[in-house]
Design an enzyme around this catalytic site. Sequence first.
Site, PDB file in Angstrom:
ATOM      1  N   HIS A 162      37.179  42.213 -32.248  1.00  0.00           N
ATOM      2  CA  HIS A 162      38.237  42.127 -31.376  1.00  0.00           C
ATOM      3  C   HIS A 162      38.037  43.161 -29.821  1.00  0.00           C
ATOM      4  O   HIS A 162      38.897  43.817 -30.141  1.00  0.00           O
ATOM      5  CB  HIS A 162      39.094  43.920 -32.560  1.00  0.00           C
ATOM      6  CG  HIS A 162      39.332  43.762 -33.600  1.00  0.00           C
ATOM      7  ND1 HIS A 162      40.493  43.407 -34.470  1.00  0.00           N
ATOM      8  CD2 HIS A 162      38.119  43.696 -35.026  1.00  0.00           C
ATOM      9  CE1 HIS A 162      40.097  43.167 -36.029  1.00  0.00           C
ATOM     10  NE2 HIS A 162      39.117  43.544 -35.539  1.00  0.00           N
ATOM     11  N   SER A 283      33.955  38.259  -1.872  1.00  0.00           N
ATOM     12  CA  SER A 283      35.785  38.658  -1.519  1.00  0.00           C
ATOM     13  C   SER A 283      35.158  38.483   0.133  1.00  0.00           C
ATOM     14  O   SER A 283      34.271  39.044   0.406  1.00  0.00           O
ATOM     15  CB  SER A 283      35.947  39.791  -1.775  1.00  0.00           C
ATOM     16  OG  SER A 283      37.525  39.589  -1.552  1.00  0.00           O
ATOM     17  N   LYS A 289      31.997  42.974  -4.074  1.00  0.00           N
ATOM     18  CA  LYS A 289      32.122  41.973  -4.718  1.00  0.00           C
ATOM     19  C   LYS A 289      30.939  40.728  -4.886  1.00  0.00           C
ATOM     20  O   LYS A 289      30.830  40.097  -3.522  1.00  0.00           O
ATOM     21  CB  LYS A 289      33.335  40.957  -4.708  1.00  0.00           C
ATOM     22  CG  LYS A 289      34.827  42.319  -4.717  1.00  0.00           C
ATOM     23  CD  LYS A 289      35.648  42.481  -6.299  1.00  0.00           C
ATOM     24  CE  LYS A 289      36.908  41.658  -6.073  1.00  0.00           C
ATOM     25  NZ  LYS A 289      37.200  41.393  -7.778  1.00  0.00           N
ATOM     26  N   GLU A 296      35.530  31.578 -14.413  1.00  0.00           N
ATOM     27  CA  GLU A 296      37.279  31.117 -13.847  1.00  0.00           C
ATOM     28  C   GLU A 296      37.663  29.927 -14.178  1.00  0.00           C
ATOM     29  O   GLU A 296      38.041  29.482 -14.569  1.00  0.00           O
ATOM     30  CB  GLU A 296      37.256  32.274 -13.014  1.00  0.00           C
ATOM     31  CG  GLU A 296      37.004  33.759 -12.992  1.00  0.00           C
ATOM     32  CD  GLU A 296      37.715  34.709 -12.061  1.00  0.00           C
ATOM     33  OE1 GLU A 296      38.092  34.704 -11.679  1.00  0.00           O
ATOM     34  OE2 GLU A 296      36.172  34.098 -10.739  1.00  0.00           O
TER      35      GLU A 296
END
Length: 465
Positions: A162, A283, A289, A296
Site C-alpha cells: 500500500h 528546471s 530541481k 516520467e
Amino acid sequence: MSSSSSSSKPWGGRFAEPTSKIVERYTGSVRYDKALFEQDIAGSKAHARMLARQGVISEAEAVKIVGGLDIILSDIHEGRFVWKDELEDVHMNIEARLTEMIGDAGRKLHTGRSRNDQVCLDFRLFVSARLEAWSELLAGLVKVLVERAGEHAETILPGYTHLQPAQPVSLGHHLLAYAWMFKRDYERCQDALKRSAVSPLGAAALAGTTFPLDPKSVAEELGLYGTFGNSLDAVSDRDFALEALFVGSTVMTHLSRMCEEIIIWANPNFGYVALPDAFATGSSIMPQKKNPDVAELMRGKTGRVYGALMGLMTLMKGLPLAYNRDMQEDKEQFFDADRTVSDSLSIMAEMMQVMGFRPERMLQALKLGFLNATELADYLAAKGVPFREAHHVSGSAVAMAEKKGCGLEDLTLEELRTLSDKIEADVAEVLKYETAMKRRNTPGGTAPERVQEQRSALKYWLAGL
Ligand code: ARG
C-alpha cells in the site's frame, strides 16, 4: 483536378479515369511501409526461386529477378532509390522499379502471388525480427539487474505494501523482482515467435492459386517455422501483431512500474536514489530541481503502446474474411510501438547500470517506519504469547517509540518490559533490520543467501540463451 494516370498503376487495366491526388495520398502507404523493404525483397527473392524450381518461370528469369532485387536493395540502403507516392506502397514501388530494370522477367515475379499474402509475409518477417530484437534487449536488462542486485544483496531497503512501510527487504531482492518479470517477457517474445514466424505466401489473394507453388520451401528459405493451413486465414490474420503488441504492452507495464518507483525514490522525502545526471534534467526556474524526466516519459509512453494494441484490436474486430484494406492501418501503430519498446528497454538498461543508490537514506526510512515491528510481534509469539496479543504489545511499543521520536531498537529493555515481561535481552538482536532481512530465508525470500540463489538461477538462464 490534380490526378495521375491510372494506366501507370499495376492495376490500371480496368480503369479509364485517373486517381485523384487526395485519394492517392489517403490510400497510399509508401511513406511508412517502405520500412518493410528488406522483408519485401527477401520474400520476393524466395518466391522467384521457388517459381523457377516449380517450373513456373525459367531459371534464367529467376536469376534476373534476384539480381535486380539485389541491386534495388543496395540502392535503397544507399539512398539512391526513388520512392513514388503514386505507386501506392512498398510492394508496387519495388516491383515497378524491377520491371523498369529487367523488363518482362520483372512482370513475372508476381505470378501466383497477391499483395495480400505478400504484405502479410513482409509484416510477419518484420514483427518476428522485432520480437527477436526485444528478446535480446530484455536479456540485456536482466543482466544489468542481476549485476546491480549482486552489489546490493545486503543493502537493506524498506519494503512496502500500500506504499506504506512494511518489512525490510534486500535492495538486491527488489531489483531481481523486475529481473524475473523481464525474463518472463523474454519468454513471451519467444513464444509469440512460434506463431508470427510462419509464412502466408502461397495463399495468394484469398483462395490459393492455380500455379503449382511450393509454400513450404519458401518458408524454409526465409528461416520460418512453417506455412499456413488455410489461405483465407493466412491473408487476414493479424493475431501475430496483436500478440507482439500485447507482449510489448506487458514489457512497458513492467518498465512503467519501475519508472514509478524511480520517481518516488528520487523524491527528496525518500531519497533512495541519486539520479545519474545523464538521466535527469533541471528546471528553468527552480534551481534546486533535478527531475526524473526519463522515467516520467517512459511511464507516459507506455500509453502509446497500449494505444497501438487497442487500435489494432479495434481495427480487426469487425472485418469479414478475407483481406480488407483497413488492415493497411496495422503497420504504423506497430512501428511506433516498436520504437517505444526498443528505446525504452535500452534506456532502462543504461540508466540502471549507473543508478546511484543511497543505503543511508534507506536506513533512515527503516527507523521512521518501524519496519521491525513484525519482528517484535513474532518474537513474543515464539515465546508463547498468542499472536493477537503479541501484535498488540508490538503496536504499543511503536506508539511508545513514536512518542519518544526514536526507533523500536532505541527503546531500553526496561521500557520494553513495561509492555511485556516476556521481553528479554535477546530482543536486541531480533530488532536489528539486518536480522529481520536475513531470517526471511524461505525459498525465493529476501535473505541475502536467497538473493544470491536467484542471481545464480538467472545467470544460468542467461548463459543458456
Ligand atoms: N498496402 C497494402 C496493405 O498494407 C497492401 C495490400 C493491398 N492489397 C490490396 N488488395 N489492395 O495492406
